[in-house]
Design an enzyme around this catalytic site. Structure first.
Site, PDB file in Angstrom:
ATOM      1  N   LYS A  83      13.314  54.255 -35.900  1.00  0.00           N
ATOM      2  CA  LYS A  83      11.859  54.434 -36.048  1.00  0.00           C
ATOM      3  C   LYS A  83      11.193  54.294 -34.684  1.00  0.00           C
ATOM      4  O   LYS A  83      11.521  53.386 -33.911  1.00  0.00           O
ATOM      5  CB  LYS A  83      11.320  53.395 -37.041  1.00  0.00           C
ATOM      6  CG  LYS A  83       9.872  53.608 -37.441  1.00  0.00           C
ATOM      7  CD  LYS A  83       9.455  52.598 -38.519  1.00  0.00           C
ATOM      8  CE  LYS A  83       8.004  52.774 -38.939  1.00  0.00           C
ATOM      9  NZ  LYS A  83       7.578  51.777 -39.938  1.00  0.00           N
ATOM     10  N   SER A 158       5.227  53.745 -43.901  1.00  0.00           N
ATOM     11  CA  SER A 158       5.071  54.465 -42.674  1.00  0.00           C
ATOM     12  C   SER A 158       6.376  55.026 -42.113  1.00  0.00           C
ATOM     13  O   SER A 158       6.348  55.908 -41.247  1.00  0.00           O
ATOM     14  CB  SER A 158       4.455  53.530 -41.616  1.00  0.00           C
ATOM     15  OG  SER A 158       5.297  52.423 -41.382  1.00  0.00           O
ATOM     16  N   SER A 182       6.792  49.508 -45.824  1.00  0.00           N
ATOM     17  CA  SER A 182       7.177  50.739 -45.116  1.00  0.00           C
ATOM     18  C   SER A 182       8.660  51.005 -44.960  1.00  0.00           C
ATOM     19  O   SER A 182       9.041  52.064 -44.450  1.00  0.00           O
ATOM     20  CB  SER A 182       6.518  50.771 -43.747  1.00  0.00           C
ATOM     21  OG  SER A 182       5.157  51.036 -43.889  1.00  0.00           O
TER      22      SER A 182
HETATM   23  N1  GLN Z   1       1.308  51.198 -46.356  1.00  0.00           N
HETATM   24  C1  GLN Z   1       0.983  49.904 -45.841  1.00  0.00           C
HETATM   25  C2  GLN Z   1      -0.096  50.039 -44.791  1.00  0.00           C
HETATM   26  O1  GLN Z   1      -0.569  51.100 -44.618  1.00  0.00           O
HETATM   27  C3  GLN Z   1       2.221  49.250 -45.260  1.00  0.00           C
HETATM   28  C4  GLN Z   1       2.586  49.769 -43.943  1.00  0.00           C
HETATM   29  C5  GLN Z   1       3.828  49.141 -43.379  1.00  0.00           C
HETATM   30  O2  GLN Z   1       4.590  48.471 -44.072  1.00  0.00           O
HETATM   31  N2  GLN Z   1       4.018  49.317 -42.089  1.00  0.00           N
HETATM   32  O3  GLN Z   1      -0.470  49.115 -44.178  1.00  0.00           O
END
Ligand code: GLN
Length: 500
Positions: A83, A158, A182
């Site tokens: 990532k 994400s 995410s």
């Molecule tokens: N979808 C969640 C957010 O937008 C979690 C994102 C994540 O785990 N990086 O914050």
């Protein structure tokens, strides 16, 4: 080459064994994955950067080691997709943001370093929502990633690039980060395995911070055992991260091989069912619970009333921390610089650069967080959210006094269409309803595929949650379900992914 079958369809464990046994070279394995990326990534867009040269050089190094008769580690020569939120020395790192376009870090994150030391072959950097804020990878400044199961749908977020790379057979292993879900949510909607280790279990050094008290890097793979092998490679104490836990890493690989839930007590979280959950998700979830019972576990219903407040509390805590963390992008130290014309002052350049460099979701979070932390509002918002966090921890403590692990659907729905929730942040935020409590409490969670929803033919994920530093229990339960389901479906679920 005497490897039986397509190298890109293999598990990481099998590839490592074949490389060690001399059935195939690391160079051949790497080339097969680079070819696959060249063939399908135009459609999937899992990668922001493919490091062809670096990957082939690493593979050659592994092959040379073997030729010299040196001992190879359990993942030596296996390709991986990283990532783009982890720093990689000499390789661009953008966090999916224009703000870091063209930035080449001078150092490796601890996760990156450990991967290199384990002789894992890093293929490149994967697409993500900008600074890891999102649930669909639509917030990337570099375009969306498509779900290999249906290219008109999101791959989760994400870490959508990492999960899509696995489902598209571009890589057998990937790394994600999980601040609110995410790793687990993208795993769920792409039919892959994703694990959020215990907070502090995997070093955050070199992981570009979103919300420091919640962020956690972890393994993504197509099988539970592969995830365990990767977990073991990246986990463990790191003096460079002050929140890193100085305890032995739980035996996740042993647990993945155990694949046995006999005698375990498993709690079904009452709050994660009912209205708002797609029928096919509920169906596969309830079948999984029945399966766990058949496999010898005792199932009990568990009440965690504070979980209802986890989502609103998260959307105060995460933006608050991000508003502070992202203050470092001031256009002076690194990244984009706009308006540096010799006339504009420092403040103007900073503000012009942040205006141009950050996307709408990042700006929304910075504004939310700045507001929540302002004096006069601190107690009402941030302070209350922290109190809710304590209540969530207490719910978990009570639950884990009675059961070994908790289970729930990973996400309320299967992969939604690209664009469907783009203008509705609240609908987008709901994708993490079931995953956020574990980030708030710092314990460990996993998502594994448990079949397809009958109404849309898309993957459904089962979430397993274990107490802090009991990450091995995730693997024990996950591998048992995986083995039983693969028997039932007659083949690994992931092999069903449609053609690309
Ligand atoms: N979808 C969640 C957010 O937008 C979690 C994102 C994540 O785990 N990086 O914050």
């Amino acid at each position: 080459m005497s490897f039986d079958g397509d190298l890109t369809r293999s598990t990481a464990a099998a590839l490592a064994a074949a490389i060690k046994g001399g059935d195939v070279t690391a160079a051949e394995v790497t080339q097969a994955h680079l070819d696959r990326i060249a063939k399908v990534d135009e459609k999937v867009h899992a990668f922001l950067h493919v490091d062809t040269e670096g990957a082939l050089a690493k593979a050659a190094e592994v092959d040379a080691k073997r030729a010299r008769g040196e001992q190879l580690g359990p993942l030596a020569g296996v390709p991986l997709a990283l990532k783009d939120v982890f720093t990689t020395k000499g390789v661009p790192t953008t966090c999916g943001s224009k703000m870091l376009q063209g930035w080449v870090p001078p150092y490796d994150a601890t996760v990156t370093r450990r991967l290199r030391e384990a002789d894992v072959v890093i293929l490149g950097k994967t697409n993500m929502d900008e600074f890891a804020m999102g649930s669909s990878t639509e917030n990337s400044a570099y375009g969306v990633t498509h779900n290999p199961w249906d290219l008109s749908r999101i791959p989760g977020g994400s870490g959508g690039g990492s999960s899509a790379s696995l489902a598209a057979f571009e890589a057998p292993l990937a790394i994600g980060t999980d601040t609110g879900g995410s790793i687990r949510q993208p795993a769920s909607v792409t039919g892959t395995v994703g694990v959020k280790p215990t907070y502090g279990g995997v070093s955050r050094y070199g992981l570009v911070a979103f919300s420091s008290s919640l962020d956690q890097g972890g393994p993504c793979a197509r099988t539970v055992l592969d995830a365990a092998l990767l977990h073991a490679a990246i986990a463990g104490h790191d003096p460079m991260d002050s929140t890193s836990i100085d305890l032995p890493v739980p035996d996740v690989v042993g647990a993945a091989k155990l694949a046995d839930v006999k005698g375990m007590r498993i709690g079904v979280v009452k709050q994660f069912d009912g209205d708002g959950y797609q029928d096919g998700v509920r169906q596969r979830f309830h079948e999984s619970v029945d399966l766990l019972r058949e496999l010898g576990a005792t199932i009990v219903e568990v009440d965690c009333p504070s979980f209802d407040y986890a989502l609103p509390a998260y959307y105060l805590i995460a933006p608050s921390e991000c508003s502070s963390n992202l203050a470092r992008f001031d256009a002076m130290r690194y990244g984009l610089r706009v308006g540096d014309d010799g006339v504009n002052g420092v403040e103007e350049v900073t503000s012009l650069s942040r205006e141009a460099g950050f996307g709408p979701e990042v700006k929304r979070r910075i504004m939310l967080g700045t507001y929540a932390l302002s004096s006069g509002y601190y107690d009402a918002y941030y302070g209350s959210a922290q109190q809710v966090r304590t209540l969530i921890m207490r719910d978990f403590d009570r639950a884990f006094a009675d059961v070994d692990v908790l289970v729930s659907p990973t996400t309320p729905t299967t992969a939604f269409k690209i664009g469907e929730r783009a203008d509705d942040p609240m609908a987008m935020y709901l994708a993490d309803l079931c995953t956020i409590p574990s980030n708030m409490a710092g314990n460990a969670g996993m998502s594994i595929p448990v079949g397809l929803a009958p109404e849309d033919g898309l993957p459904v994920g089962l979430q397993i949650i274990a107490p802090a530093m009991a990450d091995d229990r995730l693997y024990r339960v996950g591998s048992a379900v995986e083995a039983a389901l693969n028997g039932k479906w007659g083949r690994p679920l992931i092999q069903e992914v449609p053609s690309l």
